[in-house]
Design a protein around this motif. Structure first.
Motif, mmCIF file in Angstrom:
data_model
loop_
_atom_site.group_PDB
_atom_site.id
_atom_site.type_symbol
_atom_site.label_atom_id
_atom_site.label_comp_id
_atom_site.label_asym_id
_atom_site.label_seq_id
_atom_site.Cartn_x
_atom_site.Cartn_y
_atom_site.Cartn_z
ATOM 1 N N LYS A 21 73.751 7.505 0.079
ATOM 2 C CA LYS A 21 74.233 8.840 -0.295
ATOM 3 C C LYS A 21 75.407 8.786 -1.263
ATOM 4 O O LYS A 21 75.691 9.761 -1.953
ATOM 5 C CB LYS A 21 74.603 9.637 0.946
ATOM 6 N N ALA A 22 76.084 7.649 -1.338
ATOM 7 C CA ALA A 22 77.196 7.481 -2.269
ATOM 8 C C ALA A 22 76.716 7.149 -3.686
ATOM 9 O O ALA A 22 77.496 7.202 -4.631
ATOM 10 C CB ALA A 22 78.141 6.392 -1.771
ATOM 11 N N LEU A 23 75.438 6.833 -3.837
ATOM 12 C CA LEU A 23 74.878 6.530 -5.154
ATOM 13 C C LEU A 23 74.717 7.813 -5.967
ATOM 14 O O LEU A 23 74.599 8.901 -5.400
ATOM 15 C CB LEU A 23 73.500 5.869 -5.010
ATOM 16 N N PRO A 24 74.660 7.699 -7.295
ATOM 17 C CA PRO A 24 74.356 8.867 -8.124
ATOM 18 C C PRO A 24 72.968 9.425 -7.771
ATOM 19 O O PRO A 24 72.106 8.696 -7.256
ATOM 20 C CB PRO A 24 74.363 8.312 -9.551
ATOM 21 N N PRO A 25 72.736 10.697 -8.042
ATOM 22 C CA PRO A 25 71.468 11.337 -7.650
ATOM 23 C C PRO A 25 70.206 10.630 -8.137
ATOM 24 O O PRO A 25 69.234 10.510 -7.383
ATOM 25 C CB PRO A 25 71.568 12.743 -8.249
ATOM 26 N N ASP A 26 70.192 10.146 -9.374
ATOM 27 C CA ASP A 26 68.983 9.473 -9.869
ATOM 28 C C ASP A 26 68.715 8.176 -9.107
ATOM 29 O O ASP A 26 67.565 7.848 -8.804
ATOM 30 C CB ASP A 26 69.036 9.234 -11.375
ATOM 31 N N TYR A 27 69.747 7.461 -8.746
ATOM 32 C CA TYR A 27 69.594 6.245 -7.938
ATOM 33 C C TYR A 27 69.081 6.595 -6.543
ATOM 34 O O TYR A 27 68.253 5.887 -5.985
ATOM 35 C CB TYR A 27 70.927 5.502 -7.813
ATOM 36 N N GLN A 28 69.605 7.682 -5.969
ATOM 37 C CA GLN A 28 69.155 8.096 -4.636
ATOM 38 C C GLN A 28 67.665 8.426 -4.628
ATOM 39 O O GLN A 28 66.945 8.027 -3.711
ATOM 40 C CB GLN A 28 69.926 9.331 -4.177
ATOM 41 N N ILE A 29 67.214 9.131 -5.646
ATOM 42 C CA ILE A 29 65.797 9.500 -5.728
ATOM 43 C C ILE A 29 64.932 8.256 -5.791
ATOM 44 O O ILE A 29 63.947 8.123 -5.059
ATOM 45 C CB ILE A 29 65.555 10.418 -6.943
ATOM 46 N N VAL A 30 65.287 7.328 -6.656
ATOM 47 C CA VAL A 30 64.494 6.106 -6.803
ATOM 48 C C VAL A 30 64.567 5.264 -5.537
ATOM 49 O O VAL A 30 63.555 4.727 -5.082
ATOM 50 C CB VAL A 30 64.943 5.301 -8.049
ATOM 51 N N TYR A 31 65.747 5.170 -4.924
ATOM 52 C CA TYR A 31 65.869 4.400 -3.684
ATOM 53 C C TYR A 31 64.959 4.982 -2.610
ATOM 54 O O TYR A 31 64.257 4.241 -1.912
ATOM 55 C CB TYR A 31 67.321 4.370 -3.175
ATOM 56 N N PHE A 58 71.821 -4.238 -5.280
ATOM 57 C CA PHE A 58 71.409 -4.275 -6.682
ATOM 58 C C PHE A 58 71.727 -2.947 -7.376
ATOM 59 O O PHE A 58 72.249 -2.913 -8.489
ATOM 60 C CB PHE A 58 69.919 -4.597 -6.743
ATOM 61 N N PHE A 59 71.432 -1.844 -6.689
ATOM 62 C CA PHE A 59 71.706 -0.525 -7.256
ATOM 63 C C PHE A 59 73.207 -0.276 -7.394
ATOM 64 O O PHE A 59 73.658 0.287 -8.387
ATOM 65 C CB PHE A 59 71.070 0.567 -6.400
ATOM 66 N N GLU A 60 73.975 -0.694 -6.403
ATOM 67 C CA GLU A 60 75.428 -0.511 -6.485
ATOM 68 C C GLU A 60 76.013 -1.303 -7.648
ATOM 69 O O GLU A 60 76.920 -0.828 -8.344
ATOM 70 C CB GLU A 60 76.087 -0.916 -5.164
ATOM 71 N N GLU A 61 75.478 -2.492 -7.894
ATOM 72 C CA GLU A 61 75.917 -3.277 -9.053
ATOM 73 C C GLU A 61 75.542 -2.563 -10.350
ATOM 74 O O GLU A 61 76.314 -2.565 -11.307
ATOM 75 C CB GLU A 61 75.290 -4.667 -9.022
ATOM 76 N N SER A 64 78.001 0.240 -10.921
ATOM 77 C CA SER A 64 79.304 -0.263 -11.373
ATOM 78 C C SER A 64 79.245 -0.774 -12.814
ATOM 79 O O SER A 64 80.250 -0.754 -13.514
ATOM 80 C CB SER A 64 79.838 -1.339 -10.434
ATOM 81 N N ALA A 65 78.065 -1.208 -13.262
ATOM 82 C CA ALA A 65 77.899 -1.661 -14.652
ATOM 83 C C ALA A 65 77.554 -0.499 -15.571
ATOM 84 O O ALA A 65 77.313 -0.704 -16.761
ATOM 85 C CB ALA A 65 76.816 -2.727 -14.722
ATOM 86 N N ASP A 66 77.499 0.723 -15.017
ATOM 87 C CA ASP A 66 77.212 1.937 -15.773
ATOM 88 C C ASP A 66 75.839 1.887 -16.454
ATOM 89 O O ASP A 66 75.694 2.263 -17.604
ATOM 90 C CB ASP A 66 78.321 2.207 -16.794
ATOM 91 N N ARG A 67 74.851 1.402 -15.694
ATOM 92 C CA ARG A 67 73.474 1.340 -16.192
ATOM 93 C C ARG A 67 72.632 2.372 -15.455
ATOM 94 O O ARG A 67 72.861 2.650 -14.285
ATOM 95 C CB ARG A 67 72.885 -0.052 -15.973
ATOM 96 N N GLY A 68 71.651 2.898 -16.124
ATOM 97 C CA GLY A 68 70.729 3.831 -15.493
ATOM 98 C C GLY A 68 69.775 3.092 -14.582
ATOM 99 O O GLY A 68 69.468 1.915 -14.794
ATOM 100 N N VAL A 69 69.275 3.781 -13.572
ATOM 101 C CA VAL A 69 68.395 3.152 -12.601
ATOM 102 C C VAL A 69 67.105 2.655 -13.245
ATOM 103 O O VAL A 69 66.604 1.584 -12.900
ATOM 104 C CB VAL A 69 68.124 4.091 -11.402
ATOM 105 N N LEU A 70 66.571 3.401 -14.210
ATOM 106 C CA LEU A 70 65.333 2.966 -14.850
ATOM 107 C C LEU A 70 65.554 1.773 -15.778
ATOM 108 O O LEU A 70 64.615 1.035 -16.064
ATOM 109 C CB LEU A 70 64.667 4.127 -15.591
ATOM 110 N N GLU A 71 66.792 1.577 -16.231
ATOM 111 C CA GLU A 71 67.108 0.357 -16.979
ATOM 112 C C GLU A 71 66.982 -0.871 -16.080
ATOM 113 O O GLU A 71 66.624 -1.952 -16.537
ATOM 114 C CB GLU A 71 68.541 0.403 -17.525
#
Length: 108
Positions: A21-31, A58-61, A64-71
């Motif tokens: 839940k602490a992840l950005p919304p796009d990461y949460q959806i994919v997770y 992996f997603f938290e990293e 922190s690296a400011d990458r999009g989940v689909l990247e």
């Protein structure tokens, strides 16, 4: 499995989901899509084990690296999941095995 094990497991799962839940919304959806896929098709041995925790790390990293989940995973979530579990025995494998056997000879 005793009551203490159940309580500890619930605590760990709640902590895990708090991280999700602490992840950005796009990461949460994919997770959540990965989680749904893994619970349906994923490895028999670790549906809620180190695989999902590793994906969360992996997603938290990635965040922190400011990458999009689909990247990180590409456009096809299922292909990403299939690649992760390609060498594992899956629920789908068990199902295929059970329908391929003669009646009354299924594993117990």
């Amino acid at each position: 499995m005793g009551i203490q094990d159940i309580i500890e497991g619930k605590k760990q799962w709640r902590a895990h989901m708090a991280r999700v839940k602490a992840l950005p919304p796009d990461y949460q959806i994919v997770y959540k899509e990965i989680q749904r896929y893994m619970f349906k098709v994923g490895p028999v041995d670790s549906a809620d084990g180190p695989l999902l925790s590793g994906i969360l790390d992996f997603f938290e990293e990635g965040v922190s690296a400011d990458r999009g989940v689909l990247e990180l995973i590409g456009d096809d979530v299922a292909a990403f999941c299939d690649d992760l579990i390609k060498d594992s025995r899956t629920h789908a494998d068990l199902y295929q095995q059970s329908i391929g056997e003669k009646p009354g000879t299924a594993e117990k």
